[in-house]
Design a protein around this motif. Structure first.
Motif, PDB file in Angstrom:
ATOM      1  N   VAL A 134      22.437  44.462  32.264  1.00 36.28           N
ATOM      2  CA  VAL A 134      22.862  43.436  33.066  1.00 36.28           C
ATOM      3  C   VAL A 134      23.464  42.261  32.495  1.00 36.28           C
ATOM      4  CG1 VAL A 134      21.906  41.662  34.805  1.00 36.28           C
ATOM      5  CG2 VAL A 134      20.672  43.922  34.614  1.00 36.28           C
ATOM      6  N   ASN A 135      24.842  42.507  32.281  1.00 32.93           N
ATOM      7  CA  ASN A 135      25.414  41.280  31.845  1.00 32.93           C
ATOM      8  C   ASN A 135      27.005  41.423  32.396  1.00 32.93           C
ATOM      9  OD1 ASN A 135      27.300  43.775  30.912  1.00 32.93           O
ATOM     10  ND2 ASN A 135      25.801  43.865  29.138  1.00 32.93           N
ATOM     11  N   TRP A 136      28.132  40.509  31.943  1.00 32.40           N
ATOM     12  CA  TRP A 136      29.096  40.340  32.747  1.00 32.40           C
ATOM     13  C   TRP A 136      30.408  41.122  32.357  1.00 32.40           C
ATOM     14  CZ3 TRP A 136      29.653  36.486  36.547  1.00 32.40           C
ATOM     15  CH2 TRP A 136      28.544  35.771  37.057  1.00 32.40           C
ATOM     16  N   TRP A 137      30.142  42.108  31.372  1.00 40.85           N
ATOM     17  CA  TRP A 137      31.165  43.123  30.872  1.00 40.85           C
ATOM     18  C   TRP A 137      31.711  43.864  32.299  1.00 40.85           C
ATOM     19  CZ3 TRP A 137      34.128  42.602  27.044  1.00 40.85           C
ATOM     20  CH2 TRP A 137      33.499  42.186  25.683  1.00 40.85           C
ATOM     21  N   GLY A 138      30.880  44.435  32.904  1.00 40.80           N
ATOM     22  CA  GLY A 138      31.118  45.204  34.146  1.00 40.80           C
ATOM     23  C   GLY A 138      32.101  44.459  35.038  1.00 40.80           C
ATOM     24  N   PHE A 139      31.610  43.216  35.278  1.00 45.15           N
ATOM     25  CA  PHE A 139      32.360  42.293  36.353  1.00 45.15           C
ATOM     26  C   PHE A 139      33.624  41.867  35.874  1.00 45.15           C
ATOM     27  CE2 PHE A 139      33.301  38.139  37.922  1.00 45.15           C
ATOM     28  CZ  PHE A 139      33.200  38.046  39.195  1.00 45.15           C
ATOM     29  N   GLY A 140      33.612  41.586  34.646  1.00 47.33           N
ATOM     30  CA  GLY A 140      35.155  41.528  33.944  1.00 47.33           C
ATOM     31  C   GLY A 140      36.104  42.493  34.259  1.00 47.33           C
ATOM     32  N   ILE A 141      35.613  43.687  34.076  1.00 45.93           N
ATOM     33  CA  ILE A 141      36.476  44.757  34.206  1.00 45.93           C
ATOM     34  C   ILE A 141      36.811  45.047  35.606  1.00 45.93           C
ATOM     35  CG2 ILE A 141      36.740  47.311  33.813  1.00 45.93           C
ATOM     36  CD1 ILE A 141      34.745  47.008  31.357  1.00 45.93           C
ATOM     37  N   PHE A 142      35.691  44.783  36.335  1.00 47.10           N
ATOM     38  CA  PHE A 142      35.943  44.989  37.658  1.00 47.10           C
ATOM     39  C   PHE A 142      37.011  43.805  38.394  1.00 47.10           C
ATOM     40  CE2 PHE A 142      34.624  43.040  41.923  1.00 47.10           C
ATOM     41  CZ  PHE A 142      34.990  44.140  42.730  1.00 47.10           C
ATOM     42  N   ALA A 143      36.983  42.820  37.929  1.00 49.57           N
ATOM     43  CA  ALA A 143      37.891  41.624  38.262  1.00 49.57           C
ATOM     44  C   ALA A 143      39.495  41.893  37.823  1.00 49.57           C
ATOM     45  CB  ALA A 143      37.294  40.326  37.630  1.00 49.57           C
ATOM     46  N   GLY A 144      39.453  42.404  36.557  1.00 47.96           N
ATOM     47  CA  GLY A 144      40.702  42.888  36.046  1.00 47.96           C
ATOM     48  C   GLY A 144      41.381  44.129  36.873  1.00 47.96           C
ATOM     49  N   SER A 145      40.500  45.047  37.402  1.00 47.89           N
ATOM     50  CA  SER A 145      40.881  46.118  38.179  1.00 47.89           C
ATOM     51  C   SER A 145      41.424  45.553  39.536  1.00 47.89           C
ATOM     52  CB  SER A 145      39.735  47.014  38.509  1.00 47.89           C
ATOM     53  OG  SER A 145      38.942  46.549  39.465  1.00 47.89           O
ATOM     54  N   LEU A 146      40.660  44.428  40.198  1.00 46.90           N
ATOM     55  CA  LEU A 146      41.254  43.944  41.221  1.00 46.90           C
ATOM     56  C   LEU A 146      42.691  43.187  41.269  1.00 46.90           C
ATOM     57  CD1 LEU A 146      38.082  41.866  42.645  1.00 46.90           C
ATOM     58  CD2 LEU A 146      39.137  44.140  43.264  1.00 46.90           C
ATOM     59  N   VAL A 147      42.748  42.894  40.041  1.00 49.10           N
ATOM     60  CA  VAL A 147      44.242  42.172  39.693  1.00 49.10           C
ATOM     61  C   VAL A 147      45.138  43.314  39.542  1.00 49.10           C
ATOM     62  CG1 VAL A 147      45.707  40.983  37.925  1.00 49.10           C
ATOM     63  CG2 VAL A 147      43.266  39.983  38.361  1.00 49.10           C
ATOM     64  N   VAL A 148      44.968  44.474  39.121  1.00 47.25           N
ATOM     65  CA  VAL A 148      45.867  45.512  38.973  1.00 47.25           C
ATOM     66  C   VAL A 148      46.113  46.065  40.388  1.00 47.25           C
ATOM     67  CG1 VAL A 148      46.220  47.957  38.236  1.00 47.25           C
ATOM     68  CG2 VAL A 148      45.203  46.273  36.813  1.00 47.25           C
ATOM     69  N   MET A 149      45.124  46.024  41.423  1.00 44.79           N
ATOM     70  CA  MET A 149      45.302  46.694  42.668  1.00 44.79           C
ATOM     71  C   MET A 149      46.093  45.562  43.594  1.00 44.79           C
ATOM     72  SD  MET A 149      41.647  48.775  43.560  1.00 44.79           S
ATOM     73  CE  MET A 149      40.600  47.459  42.988  1.00 44.79           C
ATOM     74  N   ALA A 150      45.934  44.465  43.155  1.00 45.41           N
ATOM     75  CA  ALA A 150      46.732  43.361  43.874  1.00 45.41           C
ATOM     76  C   ALA A 150      48.060  43.614  43.530  1.00 45.41           C
ATOM     77  CB  ALA A 150      46.038  41.982  43.564  1.00 45.41           C
ATOM     78  N   ALA A 151      48.595  43.537  42.253  1.00 46.68           N
ATOM     79  CA  ALA A 151      49.939  43.746  41.579  1.00 46.68           C
ATOM     80  C   ALA A 151      50.466  45.029  42.542  1.00 46.68           C
ATOM     81  CB  ALA A 151      49.828  43.845  40.450  1.00 46.68           C
ATOM     82  N   ALA A 152      49.845  45.975  42.458  1.00 44.00           N
ATOM     83  CA  ALA A 152      49.955  47.467  42.899  1.00 44.00           C
ATOM     84  C   ALA A 152      50.231  47.120  44.692  1.00 44.00           C
ATOM     85  CB  ALA A 152      49.136  48.625  42.880  1.00 44.00           C
ATOM     86  N   TRP A 153      49.577  46.331  45.352  1.00 43.32           N
ATOM     87  CA  TRP A 153      49.675  46.217  46.620  1.00 43.32           C
ATOM     88  C   TRP A 153      50.948  45.431  46.924  1.00 43.32           C
ATOM     89  CZ3 TRP A 153      46.444  47.131  50.935  1.00 43.32           C
ATOM     90  CH2 TRP A 153      46.745  46.595  52.031  1.00 43.32           C
ATOM     91  N   PHE A 154      51.263  44.230  46.036  1.00 37.38           N
ATOM     92  CA  PHE A 154      52.497  43.666  46.088  1.00 37.38           C
ATOM     93  C   PHE A 154      53.809  44.362  45.675  1.00 37.38           C
ATOM     94  CE2 PHE A 154      55.750  41.107  43.846  1.00 37.38           C
ATOM     95  CZ  PHE A 154      55.887  40.192  44.792  1.00 37.38           C
ATOM     96  N   LEU A 155      53.759  45.281  44.932  1.00 38.75           N
ATOM     97  CA  LEU A 155      54.821  45.984  44.355  1.00 38.75           C
ATOM     98  C   LEU A 155      55.221  47.096  45.220  1.00 38.75           C
ATOM     99  CD1 LEU A 155      54.009  46.027  40.512  1.00 38.75           C
ATOM    100  CD2 LEU A 155      55.921  44.705  41.584  1.00 38.75           C
ATOM    101  N   ALA A 156      54.421  47.576  46.285  1.00 37.82           N
ATOM    102  CA  ALA A 156      54.660  48.614  47.111  1.00 37.82           C
ATOM    103  C   ALA A 156      55.420  48.349  48.098  1.00 37.82           C
ATOM    104  CB  ALA A 156      53.143  49.082  47.512  1.00 37.82           C
TER     105      ALA A 156
END
Length: 317
Positions: free
Chosen positions: A278-300
């Motif tokens: 139980v720490n913030w590492w998974g949340f940090g990677i999850f937040a990064g994945s949301l940024v990647v998906m948001a970028a892909a959504w914009f570029l599509a």
């Protein structure tokens, strides 16, 4: 001759059709909230009954796994989860565009001089459909790899029912969720019955249905197979394909909600760091994945899709 009831129904339909999109969404959301509130009240009443209490004691929500079932979620599963999430988001977006766009911004025609050749001239399709089909192919490839590794590593035992008591346990888990007295969550070791059945339906029923109906609607389906086309008409595929998409949307909404509501840090570590910490590492990677998906959504969009599509065929306005 119209009756007062039919006139009233027609009036309601006309008023509904006259509402704006956001107004319809707001009304639908309000109605859904009311229905959920009623369901919660009914579930809390049911779970207060002695017979139901005995049922919940006998079936707490989860079934025992077979001997030798793996514990934990390996790294490959986390990567598969992200890739699947990334692709399904864009598949839903592009599929909706294909369904609703009347005048596509561009069209695409496959180059018939490449490795894959056909006797007839390639069919011109919208750029949105090309993007949708390309994503579908990648999603199917990712899914095939997932299924192979799933059975090779024994992880299948976590999402495939192996005993009949999964059904009463699923009912028990559902009652606990609805009553807001949620079942004990320990997805690192074992999913509850409702989760298990939902994952099984998603992987082994909904996904194959999406593939089978999408293939029937695509240009890859043999048009001259008269008998096969009568057995499996395209109208049937269209009638199934869209509801399956709605199922995936509903699954994603409920899945993400429960992941965040039942111990977000621990659950995100399960999926993104392959650990039960139980720490913030998974949340940090999850937040990064949301940024990647948001970028892909914009570029599509056509401006960025045209150069890529041009590598596989000819793009025209």
């Amino acid at each position: 001759m119209s009756t007062p009831k039919t006139k009233q129904a027609a009036g309601i339909s006309e008023r509904w059709n006259g509402l704006g999109l956001w107004t319809k969404i707001g009304v639908s959301a309000a109605g859904l909230v009311v229905l959920l509130a009623i369901a919660v009240l009914v579930a809390r009443w049911l779970t207060s009954l002695d017979g139901v209490k005995d049922f919940l004691t006998t079936y707490p929500g989860d079934s025992e796994l077979p001997d030798g079932a793996p514990v934990g979620l390996p790294a490959w599963l986390g990567w598969q989860h992200f890739v699947n999430m990334f692709l399904i988001l864009l598949i839903i977006r592009s599929g909706w565009q294909v369904r609703t766009t009347k005048r596509p911004a561009a069209h695409w025609v496959r180059n018939n001089k490449g490795l894959i050749k056909t006797r007839n001239n390639p069919t011109k399709i919208s750029l949105d459909l090309w993007f949708h089909l390309t994503l579908d192919a990648l999603w199917v490839l990712n899914g095939a790899i997932f299924i192979v590794v799933l059975f090779f590593t024994g992880q299948w035992m976590r999402i495939v029912p192996t005993s009949w008591d999964v059904f009463p346990n699923a009912i028990s888990a559902g009652l606990q969720y609805l009553s807001l007295d949620w079942p004990t969550d320990n997805g690192w070791v074992n999913y509850n019955g409702l989760q298990l059945l939902t994952y099984f339906i998603t992987v082994f029923i909904a996904a194959p249905l999406a593939i089978a109906t999408g293939l029937r609607m695509s240009g890859a389906w043999p048009k001259n197979a008269t008998t096969l086309n009568k057995i499996y008409p395209i109208t049937a595929a269209r009638a199934i394909h869209f509801p399956v998409m709605l199922y995936f949307v509903g699954f994603i909404v409920v899945h993400v909600t429960l992941v965040l509501a039942t111990g977000a840090l621990r659950n995100l570590n399960h999926m993104y760091t392959s650990s039960d910490a139980v720490n913030w590492w998974g949340f940090g990677i999850f937040a990064g994945s949301l940024v990647v998906m948001a970028a892909a959504w914009f570029l599509a969009q056509p401006l960025f899709l045209r150069p890529i599509a041009s590598l596989m065929g000819k793009v025209t306005k």
